[in-house]
Design a protein around this motif. Structure first.
Motif, short mmCIF file in Angstrom:
data_model
loop_
_atom_site.label_atom_id
_atom_site.label_comp_id
_atom_site.label_asym_id
_atom_site.label_seq_id
_atom_site.Cartn_x
_atom_site.Cartn_y
_atom_site.Cartn_z
N VAL A 201 0.81 -1.22 0.00
CA VAL A 201 0.00 0.00 0.00
C VAL A 201 0.85 1.27 0.00
O VAL A 201 0.35 2.35 -0.31
N PHE A 202 2.15 1.14 0.33
CA PHE A 202 3.02 2.32 0.32
C PHE A 202 3.18 2.88 -1.10
O PHE A 202 3.58 4.03 -1.27
N LEU A 203 2.86 2.06 -2.11
CA LEU A 203 2.96 2.57 -3.48
C LEU A 203 2.00 3.72 -3.72
O LEU A 203 2.26 4.58 -4.56
N LEU A 204 0.90 3.75 -2.97
CA LEU A 204 -0.05 4.85 -3.12
C LEU A 204 0.53 6.17 -2.61
O LEU A 204 0.02 7.24 -2.93
N GLU A 205 1.61 6.09 -1.80
CA GLU A 205 2.22 7.29 -1.24
C GLU A 205 3.36 7.82 -2.12
O GLU A 205 3.94 8.86 -1.81
N CYS A 206 3.69 7.08 -3.17
CA CYS A 206 4.78 7.53 -4.04
C CYS A 206 4.43 8.87 -4.69
O CYS A 206 3.28 9.09 -5.09
#
Length: 324
Positions: A201-206
């Motif tokens: 889900v950290f990919l949404l913070e890229c």
């Protein structure tokens, strides 16, 4: 003795980082961009074979609130040569940098038009690191061929990327120490709506996410052009997001995953608590390279992928994207 070494180093930079008559390699450069002109870049160089010879990832401790990288002797040399760049190229200003076990990120600003191509500056830096590695009996070439550059054209992009570079050790620590990349999350905010998610889900913070949309009317030649375009973005750190419905979209996402780039896939069915990715998606999730997102709850029956559903999935991809 120290003065002699400094003079030898200065002469090296002049020979290898100065004006070159030979045209620099442009294999990963943006077509039509002036790499002699004023611009801000994020530069990434990767150790050949992803050998972790630059440092060791360490947990938070009394002196570090977040995970951090303890540099090896070679890593210290890499940092030193990077910070020497402005002394050899006064038109270059350095911003944030981050040494990682198997790669290095640095943000630099070319402050004015110059006779020195960006490739030559990076080449000289890499060659100095090669010399240091050789003296330490570490196999050379130290780096993968070429390098990645991300053009930062706004203050917002610069701010995002400086945070991204600084946060690299923490993200790596998460990837290595959290098996919850395979945990289903039922309420995640993405693109302004609540979705179900499985993966990193950290990919949404890229800070940089690009939507991949390809018309079904594209020829094979046009599809290949789109593949090359999006793959170049992904290799520079941009996350690709798509429902991968059309043949072109499927080919782009497949190529990105084969290159171990970061991908967010929008799917038309939600997840059960026992759901897990299959095939290549499983390996991509284990490496933190994939996030599966669905705007729908799980259903046991298969349903037809209608034009309305496709439109909904593409709208979500566009809403998640941060680059247009």
């Amino acid at each position: 003795m120290e003065d002699k070494r400094n003079e030898q180093r200065r002469q090296w930079w002049q020979r290898n980082g100065g004006k070159h008559e030979k045209k620099p390699s442009m294999t990963r450069r943006k077509a039509g961009h002036d790499y002699y002109g004023h611009c801000v870049y994020m530069i990434t160089v990767v150790v050949a074979g992803r050998r972790e010879v630059l440092g060791t990832l360490c947990p938070p401790d009394a002196n570090h609130r977040e995970p951090w990288v303890r540099a090896t002797a070679l890593g210290e040399a890499v940092k030193r040569y990077w910070h020497e760049i402005p002394s050899h190229h006064p038109h270059v200003q350095l911003f944030r940098s981050q040494l990682m076990p198997d790669h290095f990120h640095g943000i630099l600003h070319v402050t004015k038009k110059t006779e020195v191509h960006l490739s030559n500056i990076v080449k000289a830096f890499k060659q100095m690191c090669n010399i240091a590695a050789s003296k330490m009996d570490i196999a050379t070439p130290l780096w993968e061929s070429d390098y990645h550059d991300l053009i930062l054209s706004s203050r917002d992009q610069l701010s995002h990327m400086m945070s991204y570079v600084h946060d690299n050790p923490r993200r790596l620590w998460v990837k290595r120490n959290h098996s919850d990349f395979f945990r289903v999350r039922k309420t995640v905010e993405a693109g302004g709506q609540q979705v179900e998610a499985l993966g990193n889900v950290f990919l949404l913070e890229c800070p940089l996410i690009a939507a991949v949309q390809c018309s079904r009317k594209l020829s094979q030649e046009q599809i290949q052009e789109r593949v090359e375009h999006f793959l170049a973005l992904a290799r520079r750190g941009v996350v690709l997001v798509s429902p991968a419905i059309s043949p072109g979209e499927k080919k782009v996402i497949k190529a990105a995953q084969e290159a171990h780039c970061k991908v967010i896939k929008i799917v038309d069915n939600g997840f059960t608590s026992l759901s897990k990715p299959a095939g290549e998606d499983f390996d991509a999730c284990s490496r933190g390279e994939l996030l599966l997102v669905s705007p729908f709850e799980h259903r046991n029956h298969q349903s037809m992928l209608t034009e309305q559903i496709c439109y909904h999935l593409n709208l979500l991809a566009a809403a998640i994207a941060t680059t247009r």
